[in-house]
Enzyme design. Structure first.
Site, PDB file in Angstrom:
ATOM      1  N   THR A  39      -1.483  12.948  -6.270  1.00 19.18           N
ATOM      2  CA  THR A  39      -2.589  14.275  -5.302  1.00 19.18           C
ATOM      3  C   THR A  39      -3.520  14.753  -6.523  1.00 19.18           C
ATOM      4  O   THR A  39      -4.592  14.726  -5.923  1.00 19.18           O
ATOM      5  CB  THR A  39      -1.324  15.946  -5.544  1.00 19.18           C
ATOM      6  OG1 THR A  39      -0.502  15.290  -4.846  1.00 19.18           O
ATOM      7  CG2 THR A  39      -2.589  16.635  -5.123  1.00 19.18           C
ATOM      8  N   HIS A  42      -6.893  11.878  -5.675  1.00 22.24           N
ATOM      9  CA  HIS A  42      -7.057  12.698  -5.128  1.00 22.24           C
ATOM     10  C   HIS A  42      -8.494  13.267  -4.822  1.00 22.24           C
ATOM     11  O   HIS A  42      -9.168  14.135  -4.269  1.00 22.24           O
ATOM     12  CB  HIS A  42      -6.945  13.311  -3.403  1.00 22.24           C
ATOM     13  CG  HIS A  42      -5.294  11.975  -2.642  1.00 22.24           C
ATOM     14  ND1 HIS A  42      -3.751  11.816  -2.538  1.00 22.24           N
ATOM     15  CD2 HIS A  42      -5.629  11.028  -2.040  1.00 22.24           C
ATOM     16  CE1 HIS A  42      -3.848  11.131  -1.788  1.00 22.24           C
ATOM     17  NE2 HIS A  42      -4.669  10.070  -2.156  1.00 22.24           N
TER      18      HIS A  42
HETATM   19 ZN   LIG Z   1       2.358  16.400  -7.523  1.00 21.50          ZN
END
Ligand SMILES: [Zn+2]
Ligand SMILES: [Zn+2]
Length: 337
Positions: A39, A42
């Site tokens: 994440t 990202h």
């Molecule tokens: Zn995570």
């Protein structure tokens, strides 16, 4: 305080950032460890729902150094692991107990300031005590592990059932440990990187396969008398998902756990689906699983140090996020203090 601030796509700066005011029912945590996860890559590239400016980092632990009014359950010097996912408790899903689908979900390190900083302000609802002698680095695995616990719950593995795990990164290797704890029979892990396959063997996978080996499907079928009972997909791409739904024996179950890209789809032969009476489930976040994850860590049932995380200072965060991901590194952890 020093903090890594996401200022826009590919723009992350290490800067002096205000400590922030401590509202009632919040604690200030001095961050001792914060894991880097997919994440965060990202967020760095601007592909997440994070809006700048925000301090990323959602897998963190640390020491309580200050507390607001009403933070009765915590004392200064307590050690805590933080569940970053904050549910509203008021929307329809929350009222039905399906808090991972919360319509107003917020997350520390994604939409609110998180753990790539010297300090973070945390609502008391999100903090979980950890023993003072327990490693902060290991405790920082509580968040990804709590998501894996949800995935394992969704797989409903019975004693002695055969399980295939696709992907040998952080999630795959945590899943492997949970699958063993759950009493699986034959446990097989599929992973292209040799170092990760060897780690899986050291964590007592019974067999490992390179997905590029031409005999893999036949060998797995032979080892499991026609296919595994359960497949857990932890790679997050179309090829892995297609493989996952093709492997199980009749009556088998598949959990699609990996976070893939928006364009990715899954191919499944409908007759196969029908004749095998396949069950396919997703797994989203960590509803009510965080305290179980902490318990698995502090009792040594799950051993995240076996994943050999690379420990880095805060100043190296931008370099890690901006360079191509090294397939040999399973997990980076940042120690901001
Ligand atoms: Zn995570
Ligand atoms: Zn809600």
């Amino acid at each position: 305080m020093k903090a890594a601030v996401f200022r826009g796509p590919r723009n992350l700066s290490i800067e002096n950032y205000p400590l922030g005011k401590l509202e009632p029912r919040y604690i200030r945590v001095q961050i001792e460890a914060c894991g880097i996860c997919g994440t965060d890559f990202h967020i760095y590239t601007g592909e997440s729902y994070s809006k700048p400016p925000v301090i990323p980092g959602h897998e963190f632990t640390g020491i309580v150094v200050d507390k607001g009014e009403g933070a009765y359950n915590f004392n200064i010097d307590d050690h805590v692991a933080v569940d970053p996912n904050i549910y509203c408790g008021e929307c329809q899903y929350c009222r039905e107990g399906k808090i991972n689908f919360c319509s107003n979900l917020k997350a520390l390190g994604v939409s609110l300031n998180g753990g790539f900083a010297e300090y973070s302000i945390v609502p008391i609802s999100q903090a979980y005590l950890i023993p003072k002698e327990f490693s902060f680095l290991s405790a920082a695995f509580a968040e990804p592990l709590s998501c894996c616990v949800r995935g394992i719950d969704n797989a409903s593995i019975k004693l002695g059932e055969s399980v295939v795990i696709i992907g040998g990164g952080t999630i795959g290797l945590l899943m492997l440990q949970l699958v063993k704890l759950r009493g699986a029979g034959k446990t097989i892990l599929i992973e292209p990187v040799e170092k990760k396959r060897n780690l899986a063997l050291s964590l007592h996978a019974d067999f490992v396969f390179d997905p590029n080996s031409p005999e893999m499907k036949r060998d797995i079928s032979d080892l499991t008398s026609g296919g595994p009972d359960v497949v857990i997909e932890c790679a997050g791409n179309s090829a892995a998902a297609n493989l996952a739904v093709s492997l199980p024996k009749r009556g088998g179950r598949v959990v699609i756990f990996g976070l893939s890209e928006k364009k990715d789809t899954m191919n499944i032969t409908l007759q196969d689906f029908f004749l095998k009476e396949l069950s396919i489930k997703g797994s989203l976040l960590n509803p009510f699983t965080f305290s179980r994850a902490v318990e698995l860590l502090v009792t040594g049932k799950v051993k995240p140090d076996r994943l050999q995380p690379e420990i880095m200072p805060l100043r190296d965060l931008k370099k890690i996020l901006s360079e191509p991901r090294k397939s040999s590194v399973i997990k980076y952890q940042i120690t901001p203090n």
